[in-house]
Design an enzyme around this catalytic site. Structure first.
Site, PDB file in Angstrom:
ATOM      1  N   GLY A 259       0.852  -1.189   0.000  1.00  0.00           N
ATOM      2  CA  GLY A 259       0.000   0.000   0.000  1.00  0.00           C
ATOM      3  C   GLY A 259       0.880   1.227   0.000  1.00  0.00           C
ATOM      4  O   GLY A 259       2.042   1.168   0.417  1.00  0.00           O
TER       5      GLY A 259
ATOM      6  N   GLN B  98       2.586  10.007   1.776  1.00  0.00           N
ATOM      7  CA  GLN B  98       3.935   9.457   1.998  1.00  0.00           C
ATOM      8  C   GLN B  98       4.933   9.935   0.960  1.00  0.00           C
ATOM      9  O   GLN B  98       6.144   9.858   1.184  1.00  0.00           O
ATOM     10  CB  GLN B  98       3.893   7.922   1.974  1.00  0.00           C
ATOM     11  CG  GLN B  98       3.114   7.324   3.146  1.00  0.00           C
ATOM     12  CD  GLN B  98       3.083   5.822   3.097  1.00  0.00           C
ATOM     13  OE1 GLN B  98       2.199   5.240   2.467  1.00  0.00           O
ATOM     14  NE2 GLN B  98       4.045   5.171   3.716  1.00  0.00           N
TER      15      GLN B  98
ATOM     16  N   CYS C 201       5.555  -0.005   8.200  1.00  0.00           N
ATOM     17  CA  CYS C 201       5.222   1.185   7.410  1.00  0.00           C
ATOM     18  C   CYS C 201       6.463   1.617   6.624  1.00  0.00           C
ATOM     19  O   CYS C 201       7.569   1.671   7.166  1.00  0.00           O
ATOM     20  CB  CYS C 201       4.779   2.317   8.331  1.00  0.00           C
ATOM     21  SG  CYS C 201       4.311   3.806   7.446  1.00  0.00           S
ATOM     22  N   LEU C 202       6.248   1.922   5.350  1.00  0.00           N
ATOM     23  CA  LEU C 202       7.382   2.321   4.505  1.00  0.00           C
ATOM     24  C   LEU C 202       7.974   3.651   4.981  1.00  0.00           C
ATOM     25  O   LEU C 202       9.102   3.991   4.653  1.00  0.00           O
ATOM     26  CB  LEU C 202       6.923   2.427   3.053  1.00  0.00           C
ATOM     27  CG  LEU C 202       6.430   1.106   2.456  1.00  0.00           C
ATOM     28  CD1 LEU C 202       5.838   1.332   1.077  1.00  0.00           C
ATOM     29  CD2 LEU C 202       7.536   0.066   2.422  1.00  0.00           C
TER      30      LEU C 202
ATOM     31  N   HIS D 279      -4.859   1.564   7.389  1.00  0.00           N
ATOM     32  CA  HIS D 279      -3.494   2.085   7.581  1.00  0.00           C
ATOM     33  C   HIS D 279      -3.236   3.257   6.626  1.00  0.00           C
ATOM     34  O   HIS D 279      -2.716   4.300   7.010  1.00  0.00           O
ATOM     35  CB  HIS D 279      -2.477   0.963   7.351  1.00  0.00           C
ATOM     36  CG  HIS D 279      -1.049   1.392   7.425  1.00  0.00           C
ATOM     37  ND1 HIS D 279      -0.221   1.108   8.491  1.00  0.00           N
ATOM     38  CD2 HIS D 279      -0.282   2.101   6.560  1.00  0.00           C
ATOM     39  CE1 HIS D 279       0.977   1.638   8.284  1.00  0.00           C
ATOM     40  NE2 HIS D 279       0.968   2.242   7.117  1.00  0.00           N
ATOM     41  N   GLU D 280      -3.647   3.079   5.338  1.00  0.00           N
ATOM     42  CA  GLU D 280      -3.402   4.144   4.347  1.00  0.00           C
ATOM     43  C   GLU D 280      -4.264   5.370   4.610  1.00  0.00           C
ATOM     44  O   GLU D 280      -3.817   6.500   4.445  1.00  0.00           O
ATOM     45  CB  GLU D 280      -3.662   3.622   2.925  1.00  0.00           C
ATOM     46  CG  GLU D 280      -2.854   2.406   2.509  1.00  0.00           C
ATOM     47  CD  GLU D 280      -1.358   2.529   2.743  1.00  0.00           C
ATOM     48  OE1 GLU D 280      -0.712   1.490   2.899  1.00  0.00           O
ATOM     49  OE2 GLU D 280      -0.836   3.667   2.798  1.00  0.00           O
TER      50      GLU D 280
ATOM     51  N   HIS E 269      -2.731   7.615   6.998  1.00  0.00           N
ATOM     52  CA  HIS E 269      -1.713   8.490   6.396  1.00  0.00           C
ATOM     53  C   HIS E 269      -2.363   9.767   5.857  1.00  0.00           C
ATOM     54  O   HIS E 269      -1.831  10.868   6.020  1.00  0.00           O
ATOM     55  CB  HIS E 269      -0.995   7.775   5.239  1.00  0.00           C
ATOM     56  CG  HIS E 269       0.146   6.893   5.660  1.00  0.00           C
ATOM     57  ND1 HIS E 269       1.250   7.356   6.326  1.00  0.00           N
ATOM     58  CD2 HIS E 269       0.352   5.573   5.484  1.00  0.00           C
ATOM     59  CE1 HIS E 269       2.087   6.352   6.556  1.00  0.00           C
ATOM     60  NE2 HIS E 269       1.558   5.249   6.050  1.00  0.00           N
TER      61      HIS E 269
HETATM   62  O1  LIG Z   1       3.684   2.310   4.623  1.00  0.00           O
HETATM   63  C1  LIG Z   1       2.689   1.897   4.046  1.00  0.00           C
HETATM   64  O2  LIG Z   1       1.614   2.490   4.048  1.00  0.00           O
HETATM   65  C2  LIG Z   1       2.785   0.532   3.346  1.00  0.00           C
HETATM   66  C3  LIG Z   1       2.446  -0.489   4.401  1.00  0.00           C
HETATM   67  C4  LIG Z   1       1.011  -0.889   4.237  1.00  0.00           C
HETATM   68  C5  LIG Z   1       0.594  -1.827   5.318  1.00  0.00           C
HETATM   69  C6  LIG Z   1       1.004  -1.696   6.642  1.00  0.00           C
HETATM   70  C7  LIG Z   1       0.568  -2.601   7.604  1.00  0.00           C
HETATM   71  C8  LIG Z   1      -0.283  -3.623   7.247  1.00  0.00           C
HETATM   72  C9  LIG Z   1      -0.689  -3.741   5.942  1.00  0.00           C
HETATM   73  C10 LIG Z   1      -0.250  -2.851   4.981  1.00  0.00           C
HETATM   74  C11 LIG Z   1       3.418  -1.685   4.360  1.00  0.00           C
HETATM   75  O3  LIG Z   1       4.722  -1.276   4.611  1.00  0.00           O
HETATM   76  S1  LIG Z   1       3.527  -2.525   2.874  1.00  0.00           S
HETATM   77  C12 LIG Z   1       4.625  -3.835   3.414  1.00  0.00           C
HETATM   78  C13 LIG Z   1       3.833  -5.002   3.901  1.00  0.00           C
HETATM   79  C14 LIG Z   1       3.849  -6.151   3.125  1.00  0.00           C
HETATM   80  C15 LIG Z   1       3.079  -7.245   3.496  1.00  0.00           C
HETATM   81  C16 LIG Z   1       2.284  -7.210   4.643  1.00  0.00           C
HETATM   82  C17 LIG Z   1       2.272  -6.049   5.417  1.00  0.00           C
HETATM   83  C18 LIG Z   1       3.056  -4.940   5.065  1.00  0.00           C
HETATM   84 ZN   LIG Z   2       2.409   3.382   6.261  1.00  0.00          ZN
END
Ligand SMILES: O=C(O)C[C@@H](Cc1ccccc1)[C@H](O)SCc1ccccc1
Ligand SMILES: [Zn+2]
Length: 168
Positions: free
Chosen positions: A47, A52, A92-93, A134-135, A138
């Protein structure tokens, strides 16, 4: 590729403005969507919210597939129903290397505008529901570390600052 802002960058706290629906089908906005997907896939992530990448408009991209086959676009998303609870260890990225349990609604009904500029509604649960919530945080200037205790958040800040120094 777009640059992903990292905690504690104050720009991550900006509340995004609604997108003008008439803009969605313009080449500029469609290009921005492409850049968001490219940046998300490269990270890699499942996501990415416009906040971001320092674009403070209400939209986000998601793809849970492992072969880039299920790209989803949510423009001006709003959760109209939520039910139940689930705990997921989130990352979170924008907060690299930090993971923590966050409790969110288990199932949600989301109303949004799609890549085609048309409104749609989606009922979902599980990881997709977690990712959407989560998004959307943000877009409201919220980060998953905000759900931690102030002490733990301070530890996260110190850990990231240290990692930055050693990387420098
Ligand atoms: O920073 C972001 O928004 C991307 C997030 C999205 C996310 C966070 C927590 C749970 C679900 C989605 C992640 O860094 S994307 C990396 C990732 C990959 C597989 C499972 C969970 C998170
Ligand atoms: Zn995030």
């Amino acid at each position: 590729l777009l640059t992903i802002l990292e905690f504690p960058d104050p720009r991550l706290r900006t509340v995004a403005a609604p997108v003008d629906p008439a803009q969605v089908t313009t080449p500029e906005f469609q290009r921005l969507l492409d850049d968001m997907f490219e940046t998300m896939y490269d990270a890699p992530g499942i996501g990415l919210a416009a906040s971001q990448v320092d674009v403070h408009q209400r939209f986000m991209v998601i793809d849970l597939s492992d072969d880039k086959s299920e790209p989803q676009v949510f423009i001006n998303p709003e959760i109209v129903e939520r039910d139940g609870e689930q705990v997921y260890q989130e990352g979170c990225l924008s907060v690299p290397g930090i993971f923590a349990d966050v409790t969110r609604a288990n199932s949600i009904r989301v109303r949004a505008i799609g890549r085609d500029g048309q409104p749609y509604e989606l009922d979902t649960d599980g990881l997709l529901a977690v990712c959407i919530q989560h998004e959307m945080d943000h877009l409201a200037g919220k980060l998953f570390v905000d759900y931690l205790s102030p002490l733990k958040r301070e530890m996260v800040r110190k850990k990231l600052a240290k990692a930055k120094r050693s990387a420098a």
